[in-house]
Write a protein that holds these residues in place. Structure first.
Motif, PDB file in Angstrom:
ATOM      1  N   UNK A   1       0.814  -1.196   0.000  1.00 47.05           N
ATOM      2  CA  UNK A   1       0.000   0.000   0.000  1.00 47.05           C
ATOM      3  C   UNK A   1       0.858   1.262   0.000  1.00 47.05           C
ATOM      4  N   UNK A   2       2.096   1.187   0.362  1.00 50.13           N
ATOM      5  CA  UNK A   2       2.970   2.344   0.295  1.00 50.13           C
ATOM      6  C   UNK A   2       2.777   3.313   1.435  1.00 50.13           C
ATOM      7  N   UNK A   3       2.416   4.563   1.119  1.00 48.53           N
ATOM      8  CA  UNK A   3       2.305   5.622   2.104  1.00 48.53           C
ATOM      9  C   UNK A   3       1.052   5.529   2.962  1.00 48.53           C
ATOM     10  N   UNK A   4       0.019   4.895   2.464  1.00 54.89           N
ATOM     11  CA  UNK A   4      -1.272   4.890   3.149  1.00 54.89           C
ATOM     12  C   UNK A   4      -1.217   4.083   4.440  1.00 54.89           C
ATOM     13  N   UNK A   5      -2.008   4.512   5.403  1.00 52.75           N
ATOM     14  CA  UNK A   5      -2.081   3.825   6.689  1.00 52.75           C
ATOM     15  C   UNK A   5      -3.488   3.337   6.989  1.00 52.75           C
ATOM     16  N   UNK A   6      -4.432   3.615   6.099  1.00 46.55           N
ATOM     17  CA  UNK A   6      -5.822   3.210   6.304  1.00 46.55           C
ATOM     18  C   UNK A   6      -6.447   2.890   4.959  1.00 46.55           C
ATOM     19  N   UNK A   7      -7.597   2.233   5.007  1.00 45.16           N
ATOM     20  CA  UNK A   7      -8.290   1.862   3.776  1.00 45.16           C
ATOM     21  C   UNK A   7      -9.761   2.247   3.872  1.00 45.16           C
ATOM     22  N   UNK A   8     -10.251   2.831   2.812  1.00 42.44           N
ATOM     23  CA  UNK A   8     -11.676   3.097   2.639  1.00 42.44           C
ATOM     24  C   UNK A   8     -12.062   2.316   1.390  1.00 42.44           C
ATOM     25  N   UNK A   9     -12.959   1.365   1.534  1.00 46.48           N
ATOM     26  CA  UNK A   9     -13.287   0.484   0.408  1.00 46.48           C
ATOM     27  C   UNK A   9     -14.478   0.957  -0.407  1.00 46.48           C
ATOM     28  N   UNK A  10     -15.406   1.697   0.225  1.00 43.64           N
ATOM     29  CA  UNK A  10     -16.635   2.069  -0.475  1.00 43.64           C
ATOM     30  C   UNK A  10     -17.314   3.244   0.238  1.00 43.64           C
ATOM     31  N   UNK A  11     -18.433   3.668  -0.312  1.00 41.76           N
ATOM     32  CA  UNK A  11     -19.151   4.818   0.247  1.00 41.76           C
ATOM     33  C   UNK A  11     -19.617   4.550   1.678  1.00 41.76           C
ATOM     34  N   UNK A  12     -19.971   3.315   1.981  1.00 39.97           N
ATOM     35  CA  UNK A  12     -20.406   2.979   3.343  1.00 39.97           C
ATOM     36  C   UNK A  12     -19.262   3.175   4.338  1.00 39.97           C
ATOM     37  N   UNK A  13     -18.039   2.813   3.926  1.00 37.21           N
ATOM     38  CA  UNK A  13     -16.874   3.046   4.795  1.00 37.21           C
ATOM     39  C   UNK A  13     -16.697   4.538   5.071  1.00 37.21           C
ATOM     40  N   UNK A  14     -16.862   5.374   4.040  1.00 37.29           N
ATOM     41  CA  UNK A  14     -16.785   6.824   4.245  1.00 37.29           C
ATOM     42  C   UNK A  14     -17.832   7.265   5.263  1.00 37.29           C
ATOM     43  N   UNK A  15     -19.066   6.840   5.073  1.00 36.69           N
ATOM     44  CA  UNK A  15     -20.150   7.232   5.979  1.00 36.69           C
ATOM     45  C   UNK A  15     -19.836   6.819   7.414  1.00 36.69           C
ATOM     46  N   UNK A  16     -19.315   5.620   7.567  1.00 36.86           N
ATOM     47  CA  UNK A  16     -19.004   5.122   8.904  1.00 36.86           C
ATOM     48  C   UNK A  16     -17.910   5.963   9.566  1.00 36.86           C
ATOM     49  N   UNK A  17     -16.857   6.252   8.841  1.00 35.85           N
ATOM     50  CA  UNK A  17     -15.759   7.061   9.387  1.00 35.85           C
ATOM     51  C   UNK A  17     -16.251   8.463   9.720  1.00 35.85           C
ATOM     52  N   UNK A  18     -17.011   9.053   8.817  1.00 36.20           N
ATOM     53  CA  UNK A  18     -17.455  10.436   9.007  1.00 36.20           C
ATOM     54  C   UNK A  18     -18.539  10.580  10.072  1.00 36.20           C
ATOM     55  N   UNK A  36       3.854  14.076  -1.327  1.00 34.06           N
ATOM     56  CA  UNK A  36       3.173  13.165  -0.399  1.00 34.06           C
ATOM     57  C   UNK A  36       4.165  12.445   0.497  1.00 34.06           C
ATOM     58  N   UNK A  37       5.311  12.080  -0.064  1.00 30.26           N
ATOM     59  CA  UNK A  37       6.301  11.355   0.729  1.00 30.26           C
ATOM     60  C   UNK A  37       6.849  12.222   1.864  1.00 30.26           C
ATOM     61  N   UNK A  38       6.737  13.537   1.739  1.00 26.54           N
ATOM     62  CA  UNK A  38       7.137  14.444   2.811  1.00 26.54           C
ATOM     63  C   UNK A  38       5.961  14.769   3.730  1.00 26.54           C
ATOM     64  N   UNK A  39       4.757  14.828   3.168  1.00 21.89           N
ATOM     65  CA  UNK A  39       3.574  15.194   3.945  1.00 21.89           C
ATOM     66  C   UNK A  39       3.177  14.107   4.938  1.00 21.89           C
ATOM     67  N   UNK A  40       3.288  12.850   4.522  1.00 21.93           N
ATOM     68  CA  UNK A  40       2.815  11.751   5.370  1.00 21.93           C
ATOM     69  C   UNK A  40       3.554  11.690   6.706  1.00 21.93           C
ATOM     70  N   UNK A  41       4.887  11.699   6.742  1.00 21.74           N
ATOM     71  CA  UNK A  41       5.556  11.621   8.048  1.00 21.74           C
ATOM     72  C   UNK A  41       5.214  12.801   8.970  1.00 21.74           C
TER      73      UNK A  41
END
Length: 109
Positions: A1-18, A36-41
């Motif tokens: 996954x690289x830089x990412x630390x979380x996963x949002x799979x679909x619109x329902x995941x967005x709704x749940x997080x929000x 991005x490689x500087x922003x993430x850390x």
């Protein structure tokens, strides 16, 4: 996954997080983005000091398209499910640390 630390799979995941009663900070990144490689850390370092904020780093390649994200890095801030702020990037390099710290502090309870 690289830089990412979380996963949002679909619109329902967005709704749940929000639906969180806590502020939600979503940082959208791309593995091909030098900024991005500087922003993430930086984002993760500051986020560690604010456990009352839900902080997620999301890879645009593995996340459903968000209408506010037109480039990376993009930082979206939600409060009570409502978009409060959207930032393209984290500001000028010389002021990024302070900008990120100030933004987290503004939303921390």
């Amino acid at each position: 996954m690289g830089l990412a630390t979380a996963t949002i799979a679909n619109a329902e995941d967005y709704r749940q997080v929000l639906s969180s009663s806590r502020p939600v900070f979503l940082l959208f990144v791309s593995a091909r983005c030098p900024a991005c490689s500087q922003a993430v850390p930086l984002f993760e370092r500051v986020a560690a000091n604010y456990p009352e904020v839900v902080s997620m780093v999301l890879d645009c390649e593995n996340t459903p398209r968000h209408p506010e994200v037109k480039g990376t890095p993009t930082w979206l801030i939600y409060l009570n499910g409502e978009l409060k702020e959207a930032f393209k990037g984290l500001g000028a390099p010389e002021g990024q640390d302070q900008f990120v710290e100030d933004t987290f502090a503004r939303y921390a309870r």
